[in-house]
Scaffold this active site. Structure first.
Site, PDB file in Angstrom:
ATOM      1  N   ASN A 168      -1.090   2.890   6.632  1.00 21.71           N
ATOM      2  CA  ASN A 168      -0.785   4.137   6.760  1.00 21.71           C
ATOM      3  C   ASN A 168      -1.740   5.163   7.368  1.00 21.71           C
ATOM      4  O   ASN A 168      -2.946   5.190   7.174  1.00 21.71           O
ATOM      5  CB  ASN A 168      -0.969   4.716   5.020  1.00 21.71           C
TER       6      ASN A 168
ATOM      7  N   CYS B 254      -0.304  13.970   4.840  1.00 23.21           N
ATOM      8  CA  CYS B 254       0.552  13.017   5.274  1.00 23.21           C
ATOM      9  C   CYS B 254       1.755  13.782   5.819  1.00 23.21           C
ATOM     10  O   CYS B 254       2.646  13.319   6.581  1.00 23.21           O
ATOM     11  CB  CYS B 254       0.831  11.728   4.218  1.00 23.21           C
TER      12      CYS B 254
ATOM     13  N   HIS C  36       7.288   8.703   6.398  1.00 16.82           N
ATOM     14  CA  HIS C  36       5.922   8.190   6.238  1.00 16.82           C
ATOM     15  C   HIS C  36       5.760   6.774   5.984  1.00 16.82           C
ATOM     16  O   HIS C  36       6.371   6.287   5.089  1.00 16.82           O
ATOM     17  CB  HIS C  36       5.059   9.129   5.453  1.00 16.82           C
TER      18      HIS C  36
HETATM   19  N1  ACO Z   1      -6.497  -6.281  -3.682  1.00 17.71           N
HETATM   20  C1  ACO Z   1      -6.294  -7.051  -4.747  1.00 17.71           C
HETATM   21  N2  ACO Z   1      -6.232  -6.407  -5.941  1.00 17.71           N
HETATM   22  C2  ACO Z   1      -5.994  -5.032  -6.084  1.00 17.71           C
HETATM   23  C3  ACO Z   1      -6.240  -4.255  -4.594  1.00 17.71           C
HETATM   24  C4  ACO Z   1      -6.683  -4.743  -3.440  1.00 17.71           C
HETATM   25  N3  ACO Z   1      -6.628  -4.086  -2.370  1.00 17.71           N
HETATM   26  N4  ACO Z   1      -6.074  -2.758  -4.984  1.00 17.71           N
HETATM   27  C5  ACO Z   1      -6.010  -2.574  -6.176  1.00 17.71           C
HETATM   28  N5  ACO Z   1      -6.005  -4.058  -7.020  1.00 17.71           N
HETATM   29  C6  ACO Z   1      -5.746  -4.535  -8.188  1.00 17.71           C
HETATM   30  C7  ACO Z   1      -5.881  -3.275  -9.175  1.00 17.71           C
HETATM   31  O1  ACO Z   1      -7.530  -3.376  -9.605  1.00 17.71           O
HETATM   32  C8  ACO Z   1      -5.126  -3.888 -10.441  1.00 17.71           C
HETATM   33  O2  ACO Z   1      -5.971  -4.835 -11.215  1.00 17.71           O
HETATM   34  P1  ACO Z   1      -5.781  -5.057 -12.644  1.00 17.71           P
HETATM   35  O3  ACO Z   1      -4.333  -5.004 -13.173  1.00 17.71           O
HETATM   36  O4  ACO Z   1      -6.617  -6.034 -12.988  1.00 17.71           O
HETATM   37  O5  ACO Z   1      -6.304  -3.587 -13.012  1.00 17.71           O
HETATM   38  C9  ACO Z   1      -4.000  -4.305  -9.603  1.00 17.71           C
HETATM   39  O6  ACO Z   1      -4.228  -4.546  -8.531  1.00 17.71           O
HETATM   40  C10 ACO Z   1      -2.754  -3.338  -9.864  1.00 17.71           C
HETATM   41  O7  ACO Z   1      -3.343  -2.225  -9.322  1.00 17.71           O
HETATM   42  P2  ACO Z   1      -2.215  -0.915  -9.017  1.00 17.71           P
HETATM   43  O8  ACO Z   1      -2.869   0.375  -8.684  1.00 17.71           O
HETATM   44  O9  ACO Z   1      -1.433  -0.842 -10.296  1.00 17.71           O
HETATM   45  O10 ACO Z   1      -1.378  -1.656  -7.813  1.00 17.71           O
HETATM   46  P3  ACO Z   1       0.116  -0.739  -7.307  1.00 17.71           P
HETATM   47  O11 ACO Z   1       0.982  -1.999  -7.389  1.00 17.71           O
HETATM   48  O12 ACO Z   1       0.377   0.310  -7.814  1.00 17.71           O
HETATM   49  O13 ACO Z   1      -0.537  -0.710  -5.873  1.00 17.71           O
HETATM   50  C11 ACO Z   1      -1.062   0.927  -4.309  1.00 17.71           C
HETATM   51  C12 ACO Z   1      -1.659   0.137  -5.217  1.00 17.71           C
HETATM   52  C13 ACO Z   1      -0.679   0.097  -3.100  1.00 17.71           C
HETATM   53  C14 ACO Z   1      -2.020   1.922  -4.062  1.00 17.71           C
HETATM   54  C15 ACO Z   1       0.293   1.744  -4.409  1.00 17.71           C
HETATM   55  O14 ACO Z   1      -0.021   2.359  -5.789  1.00 17.71           O
HETATM   56  C16 ACO Z   1       0.695   2.815  -3.653  1.00 17.71           C
HETATM   57  O15 ACO Z   1       1.170   2.511  -2.317  1.00 17.71           O
HETATM   58  N6  ACO Z   1       0.650   4.009  -3.983  1.00 17.71           N
HETATM   59  C17 ACO Z   1       1.192   4.941  -3.001  1.00 17.71           C
HETATM   60  C18 ACO Z   1       0.265   5.471  -1.786  1.00 17.71           C
HETATM   61  C19 ACO Z   1       0.889   6.525  -1.086  1.00 17.71           C
HETATM   62  O16 ACO Z   1       1.862   6.649  -0.630  1.00 17.71           O
HETATM   63  N7  ACO Z   1       0.080   7.295  -0.206  1.00 17.71           N
HETATM   64  C20 ACO Z   1       0.370   8.185   0.537  1.00 17.71           C
HETATM   65  C21 ACO Z   1      -0.363   9.500   0.474  1.00 17.71           C
HETATM   66  S1  ACO Z   1      -2.073   9.037   0.861  1.00 17.71           S
HETATM   67  C22 ACO Z   1      -2.701  10.457   1.373  1.00 17.71           C
HETATM   68  O17 ACO Z   1      -2.057  11.496   1.614  1.00 17.71           O
HETATM   69  C23 ACO Z   1      -3.866  10.652   1.781  1.00 17.71           C
END
Ligand code: ACO
Length: 317
Positions: free
Chosen positions: A274, A110, A244
């Site tokens: 993203n 990214c 980003h």
């Molecule tokens: N829909 C519904 N529920 C979901 C989904 C979804 N799409 N995805 C995950 N959940 C659930 C999980 O299973 C979990 O359930 P549980 O509590 O029963 O176990 C709950 O939601 C919380 O999951 P988390 O992973 O803790 O959710 P979080 O708030 O961290 O959000 C996310 C996840 C959006 C991926 C976030 O962590 C994020 O944005 N991280 C950064 C991503 C990023 O910056 N990427 C850039 C680089 S990418 C690259 O280089 C290729």
């Protein structure tokens, strides 16, 4: 020798995939995706490659710059989702737009566009290059596991490009790599060698979302703070921030921690999700087209992601 950006362009494929569309594929909802990520829809390729996107974004950037393809001295493209390892995205762009200059790809996930831009600035320092085209292009829909709700709701396809020329706009940069495959990993095709016995992981994006989130908020805030200070400015001097577009919560957090008004942050994650290395140049092209950024304004750009990597640069527009 510094540089200035004289043209920007972007292209996204036509097909719109909404959160409701995704809720038919995996167990998710528009509410969850909007609250946790800030994406309402993303563009997804039906029959185009990352190079096809790159060609269209590049033609737009060149037109915007007011130059001809034959006036380019170098093309550098960043991608993690190109259709071919060779020809490169940059090489395909060179052929399709009718340029004759050298062209090559780099990969820093990214952060790739900002790594490519910094590489272009270094080439410009030789004093023998006039115009360089820098591209970020991704068809992430190719490498997303469409059964994994934790990643397939985040990513989208598209490309952005910028033309740079000699000038005094690039004030400084900061590049960072922390070699690590435990947080984000995109394995490539494992091959069919009958002699290779090690594991061949599926060629999809694997991401520990929470660890990525922590890395991202730390880097975006500290990279911007350190870079702005190193260049002799204060955060109050900043007119525009292009980061980003990974998660709206990361951008909100950065705005609060840096005490920079959210109005200074260009945000389009809601429309495209993203798009990895394409994210910053698409946002830059849209900011440029909006007319909100004026010559002389101070712009900071920041990206982070796989590698792990991060990059930031400060530009006098
Ligand atoms: N829909 C519904 N529920 C979901 C989904 C979804 N799409 N995805 C995950 N959940 C659930 C999980 O299973 C979990 O359930 P549980 O509590 O029963 O176990 C709950 O939601 C919380 O999951 P988390 O992973 O803790 O959710 P979080 O708030 O961290 O959000 C996310 C996840 C959006 C991926 C976030 O962590 C994020 O944005 N991280 C950064 C991503 C990023 O910056 N990427 C850039 C680089 S990418 C690259 O280089 C290729």
């Amino acid at each position: 020798m510094s540089i200035k950006i004289i043209g920007t362009g972007a292209y996204v494929p036509e097909k719109v995939v909404t959160n409701d569309d995704l809720a038919k594929l995996v167990d998710t909802s528009d509410e969850w995706i909007m609250q946790r990520v800030g994406v309402s829809q993303r563009r997804v390729s039906v029959d185009e490659t990352a190079s096809d996107f790159a060609v269209k974004a590049s033609l737009a950037a060149i037109k915007n710059a007011g130059i001809k393809p034959e006036e380019l001295d170098l093309i550098i493209a960043a991608s993690v989702s190109a259709e071919n390892i060779c020809p490169t995205v940059a090489g395909t762009v060179q052929k399709e737009i009718g340029a004759t200059c050298p062209a090559f790809d780099i990969n820093s996930a990214c952060s790739g566009f900002l790594f490519a831009l910094d590489t272009a600035v270094s080439f410009m320092a030789r004093g023998t290059y006039e115009n360089i085209l820098v591209i970020g292009a991704e068809r992430l829909s190719k490498i997303v596991d469409w059964t994994d709700r934790s990643t397939c709701v985040i990513f989208g396809d598209g490309a952005g490009a910028a033309v740079i020329t000699k000038g005094e706009g690039y004030l400084g940069s900061k590049l960072f790599t922390q070699g690590d495959d435990s947080v984000i990993k995109i394995p490539s095709f494992g091959g069919t060698s009958p002699f290779y016995t090690a594991e061949k992981p599926a060629p999809y994006i694997f991401m520990d979302g929470q660890e990525t989130f922590k890395f991202a908020v730390n880097k975006i805030v500290n990279d911007i703070k350190e870079l702005v200070s190193k260049c002799g400015y204060t955060l109050d001097d900043i007119d525009h921030v292009v980061t980003h577009q990974a998660n709206i919560r990361i951008i909100d957090y950065a705005s609060k921690r840096l005490k920079l008004s959210k109005d200074k942050f260009f945000v389009n994650i809601e429309k495209y999700g993203n798009t990895s290395s394409a994210s910053v140049p698409i946002a830059l092209a849209e900011l440029d087209a909006s007319g909100k950024i004026k010559r002389g304004d101070l712009l900071v750009m920041s990206a982070f992601g796989g590698g792990l990597s991060s990059a930031a640069c400060l530009i006098r527009w």
